[in-house]
Write an enzyme that holds these catalytic residues in place. Structure first.
Site, PDB file in Angstrom:
ATOM      1  N   HIS A 152      -4.939   4.487   7.708  1.00  0.00           N
ATOM      2  CA  HIS A 152      -4.340   5.172   6.565  1.00  0.00           C
ATOM      3  C   HIS A 152      -2.823   5.314   6.735  1.00  0.00           C
ATOM      4  O   HIS A 152      -2.243   6.338   6.392  1.00  0.00           O
ATOM      5  CB  HIS A 152      -4.998   6.537   6.323  1.00  0.00           C
ATOM      6  CG  HIS A 152      -6.432   6.429   5.907  1.00  0.00           C
ATOM      7  ND1 HIS A 152      -6.819   6.106   4.624  1.00  0.00           N
ATOM      8  CD2 HIS A 152      -7.580   6.560   6.626  1.00  0.00           C
ATOM      9  CE1 HIS A 152      -8.146   6.077   4.556  1.00  0.00           C
ATOM     10  NE2 HIS A 152      -8.618   6.332   5.755  1.00  0.00           N
ATOM     11  N   ASP A 209       0.846  -1.189   0.000  1.00  0.00           N
ATOM     12  CA  ASP A 209       0.000   0.000   0.000  1.00  0.00           C
ATOM     13  C   ASP A 209       0.881   1.238   0.000  1.00  0.00           C
ATOM     14  O   ASP A 209       1.965   1.241   0.598  1.00  0.00           O
ATOM     15  CB  ASP A 209      -0.902   0.005   1.244  1.00  0.00           C
ATOM     16  CG  ASP A 209      -1.778   1.256   1.317  1.00  0.00           C
ATOM     17  OD1 ASP A 209      -2.718   1.360   0.514  1.00  0.00           O
ATOM     18  OD2 ASP A 209      -1.510   2.115   2.175  1.00  0.00           O
ATOM     19  N   ASP A 269      -2.513  -0.779   6.995  1.00  0.00           N
ATOM     20  CA  ASP A 269      -3.562  -0.999   5.996  1.00  0.00           C
ATOM     21  C   ASP A 269      -3.395  -2.319   5.241  1.00  0.00           C
ATOM     22  O   ASP A 269      -4.375  -2.984   4.917  1.00  0.00           O
ATOM     23  CB  ASP A 269      -3.599   0.163   5.004  1.00  0.00           C
ATOM     24  CG  ASP A 269      -4.239   1.417   5.602  1.00  0.00           C
ATOM     25  OD1 ASP A 269      -4.618   1.381   6.791  1.00  0.00           O
ATOM     26  OD2 ASP A 269      -4.349   2.429   4.890  1.00  0.00           O
TER      27      ASP A 269
END
Length: 283
Positions: free
Chosen positions: A169, A22, A174
């Site tokens: 976040h 991510d 995540d």
């Protein structure tokens, strides 16, 4: 039940590892403004058992520090002071390349966002980008297989649906949440496939596309702040190119390898049995 020959099993026992990754980036405020990668996080998991093999995360200093807010509206969010002392992308590019290259890439909405940003970042330092052997985008896979019973299918919504806590976040948090969401969806699909007449609700309108399911920003009547607006869902007032830098065609081959891995699940621990019966998730 689909039968897989023993020779097929032997070939697929050496399937590549899966890397869930991510990116956190700035949110451009106007057309033409550049995305800067501010954080990278990844976990490498075994295709056989989904156990974590290694992890890596780093903040990244952009060339333009003004794109990072001085203060974050989120607890533990990324701030200008934090990235100011972080390494540049060029300094961590080798490590990122090694953890991504030659593996199956997995993540939420990575096909349209993270894959594009990785390619741009490597192009920006005039270096060849890592190449996946296949891509599993959980946004598309879960939307197709699990349906919209969890609402808008954003990671925060899925995590809330399964009681996994609030999305932070931050990249490493995540990706671990992403893997847990996939496991939970697989479990539900496995149970439903075991007792289809009992577990399936005939009135699918109660599950799919329900107008009563709303995100937090809709329920409290407030518009999301600049930082709360997902960098994977840019403002609709202007558009960004949706170029896909990595071909989708290789995914089918990976799915076949993944199915091959599951052929040995019979008589093995419950997790492998679960994956055996829910392997449609990885098609």
């Amino acid at each position: 039940m689909e039968k897989i020959s023993s020779s097929s099993c032997n070939i697929n026992l050496h399937a590549p590892e899966i890397v869930f990754f991510d990116l956190e980036t700035n949110v451009p405020k106007k057309p033409g403004q550049q995305f800067w990668v501010l954080e990278f996080g990844a976990i490498v998991v075994s295709a056989h058992k989904l156990n974590e093999i290694e992890s890596y995360t780093t903040l990244i200093r952009p060339k333009d520090l003004s794109v990072v807010p001085v203060k974050s509206s989120r607890i533990g969010g990324i701030t200008r002071a934090a990235v100011k002392i972080a390494p540049s992308f060029e300094e961590v590019a080798e490590r990122i390349f090694n953890i991504l290259n030659g593996k199956v890439w997995a993540g939420h909405n990575i096909q349209r966002f993270d894959c594009v940003r990785i390619k741009e970042a490597f192009d920006g330092i005039n270096r060849a980008a890592p190449v996946p052997v296949g891509i599993i985008d959980s946004l598309g896979v879960l939307t197709e297989k699990f349906g919209r019973r969890a609402g808008n299918m954003k990671m925060a919504t899925l995590a809330s649906y399964f009681g996994l806590g609030e999305q932070k976040h931050r990249s490493l948090d995540d990706v671990r949440m992403n893997l847990e969401v996939v496991k939970h969806c697989a479990t539900v699909l496995f149970l439903e496939s075991s007792l289809p007449n009992t577990m399936h609700n005939n009135d699918k309108s109660k599950w799919y596309g329900s107008s009563s399911i709303m995100t937090r920003s809709k329920t409290n009547g407030k518009s999301p702040s600049r930082e709360e607006t997902s960098r994977k869902s840019p403002p609709t007032s202007f558009s960004y190119p949706r170029t896909v830098p990595y071909a989708r065609g290789s995914f089918g081959k990976v799915a076949e390898r993944m199915k091959g891995l599951l052929c040995k699940a019979q008589g093995q621990p419950p997790l492998q049995q679960l994956l055996k019966h829910s392997h449609s998730l990885l098609r």
